[in-house]
Write a protein that holds these residues in place. Sequence first.
Motif, PDB file in Angstrom:
ATOM      1  N   GLY A  17      59.872 -88.527  60.548  1.00 50.02           N
ATOM      2  CA  GLY A  17      58.462 -88.457  60.181  1.00 50.02           C
ATOM      3  C   GLY A  17      57.566 -88.215  61.384  1.00 50.02           C
ATOM      4  O   GLY A  17      56.630 -87.412  61.329  1.00 50.02           O
ATOM      5  N   LYS A  18      57.841 -88.904  62.459  1.00 50.62           N
ATOM      6  CA  LYS A  18      57.036 -88.765  63.679  1.00 50.62           C
ATOM      7  C   LYS A  18      57.178 -87.363  64.268  1.00 50.62           C
ATOM      8  O   LYS A  18      56.188 -86.746  64.664  1.00 50.62           O
ATOM      9  N   LEU A  19      58.411 -86.855  64.308  1.00 48.89           N
ATOM     10  CA  LEU A  19      58.606 -85.531  64.890  1.00 48.89           C
ATOM     11  C   LEU A  19      58.030 -84.444  63.988  1.00 48.89           C
ATOM     12  O   LEU A  19      57.451 -83.469  64.471  1.00 48.89           O
ATOM     13  N   ALA A  20      58.133 -84.610  62.674  1.00 48.95           N
ATOM     14  CA  ALA A  20      57.531 -83.655  61.740  1.00 48.95           C
ATOM     15  C   ALA A  20      56.013 -83.626  61.929  1.00 48.95           C
ATOM     16  O   ALA A  20      55.395 -82.553  61.922  1.00 48.95           O
ATOM     17  N   ALA A  21      55.391 -84.783  62.118  1.00 48.30           N
ATOM     18  CA  ALA A  21      53.941 -84.844  62.333  1.00 48.30           C
ATOM     19  C   ALA A  21      53.554 -84.138  63.628  1.00 48.30           C
ATOM     20  O   ALA A  21      52.528 -83.447  63.685  1.00 48.30           O
ATOM     21  N   PHE A  22      54.373 -84.300  64.683  1.00 51.39           N
ATOM     22  CA  PHE A  22      54.115 -83.613  65.949  1.00 51.39           C
ATOM     23  C   PHE A  22      54.086 -82.101  65.732  1.00 51.39           C
ATOM     24  O   PHE A  22      53.143 -81.415  66.130  1.00 51.39           O
ATOM     25  N   TYR A  23      55.126 -81.555  65.098  1.00 43.80           N
ATOM     26  CA  TYR A  23      55.192 -80.115  64.895  1.00 43.80           C
ATOM     27  C   TYR A  23      54.147 -79.632  63.889  1.00 43.80           C
ATOM     28  O   TYR A  23      53.660 -78.497  64.006  1.00 43.80           O
ATOM     29  N   ALA A  24      53.742 -80.457  62.945  1.00 44.95           N
ATOM     30  CA  ALA A  24      52.666 -80.078  62.035  1.00 44.95           C
ATOM     31  C   ALA A  24      51.362 -79.911  62.801  1.00 44.95           C
ATOM     32  O   ALA A  24      50.555 -79.030  62.475  1.00 44.95           O
ATOM     33  N   GLU A  25      51.143 -80.723  63.826  1.00 45.94           N
ATOM     34  CA  GLU A  25      49.953 -80.579  64.678  1.00 45.94           C
ATOM     35  C   GLU A  25      49.954 -79.221  65.381  1.00 45.94           C
ATOM     36  O   GLU A  25      48.913 -78.613  65.549  1.00 45.94           O
ATOM     37  N   LEU A  26      51.127 -78.757  65.804  1.00 47.36           N
ATOM     38  CA  LEU A  26      51.215 -77.499  66.544  1.00 47.36           C
ATOM     39  C   LEU A  26      51.289 -76.276  65.642  1.00 47.36           C
ATOM     40  O   LEU A  26      50.731 -75.231  65.968  1.00 47.36           O
ATOM     41  N   LEU A  27      52.006 -76.391  64.523  1.00 45.20           N
ATOM     42  CA  LEU A  27      52.317 -75.225  63.702  1.00 45.20           C
ATOM     43  C   LEU A  27      51.573 -75.171  62.376  1.00 45.20           C
ATOM     44  O   LEU A  27      51.627 -74.153  61.685  1.00 45.20           O
ATOM     45  N   GLY A  28      50.921 -76.260  61.997  1.00 42.29           N
ATOM     46  CA  GLY A  28      50.322 -76.329  60.672  1.00 42.29           C
ATOM     47  C   GLY A  28      51.393 -76.660  59.648  1.00 42.29           C
ATOM     48  O   GLY A  28      52.487 -77.104  59.984  1.00 42.29           O
ATOM     49  N   GLY A  29      51.080 -76.448  58.398  1.00 41.59           N
ATOM     50  CA  GLY A  29      52.043 -76.720  57.337  1.00 41.59           C
ATOM     51  C   GLY A  29      51.913 -78.122  56.786  1.00 41.59           C
ATOM     52  O   GLY A  29      51.034 -78.892  57.174  1.00 41.59           O
ATOM     53  N   THR A  30      52.808 -78.431  55.858  1.00 44.25           N
ATOM     54  CA  THR A  30      52.780 -79.739  55.207  1.00 44.25           C
ATOM     55  C   THR A  30      54.164 -80.372  55.274  1.00 44.25           C
ATOM     56  O   THR A  30      55.186 -79.677  55.205  1.00 44.25           O
ATOM     57  N   THR A  31      54.176 -81.679  55.422  1.00 44.28           N
ATOM     58  CA  THR A  31      55.445 -82.398  55.466  1.00 44.28           C
ATOM     59  C   THR A  31      55.821 -82.861  54.067  1.00 44.28           C
ATOM     60  O   THR A  31      54.960 -83.190  53.253  1.00 44.28           O
ATOM     61  N   GLU A  32      57.131 -82.863  53.817  1.00 48.68           N
ATOM     62  CA  GLU A  32      57.668 -83.326  52.543  1.00 48.68           C
ATOM     63  C   GLU A  32      58.854 -84.222  52.829  1.00 48.68           C
ATOM     64  O   GLU A  32      59.698 -83.888  53.661  1.00 48.68           O
TER      65      GLU A  32
END
Length: 119
Positions: A17-32
């Motif tokens: 979850g933490k790493l997905a949030a990091f990359y969402a900050e850089l790349l956009g998108g949504t986590t699932e």
Amino acid sequence: MAVAELGAVVLDCPDPGKLAAFYAELLGGTTEGEGDWVDLKLPGGRTLAFQAAEGHVPPKWPSAEHSQQLHLDLSVPDLDAAEAKALAAGARPLDADDRSRTFRVYADPAGHPFCLCAC
């Protein structure tokens, strides 16, 4: 004719979850998802996924003994602005001192190397 299509790139890490949030900050998108597996659904349809790996040991860059195995190249229009956002999100510089190059190298919060590359 191809026999397969790339479904996702998956990174092992201690906290998906933490790493997905990091990359969402850089790349956009949504986590699932949550727990041991989290997908980051990126604009354009690609998926970057994160899998919990007990005892995860991050690669060392550069190091022949602890090879990075892979890294992500992230294309950005402005290296300085992208660097500021990456650092604020938790990236750590690995080789970002040379401002004459068209790329800079960082580690994500789990230690995976990635490059910000001018496009």
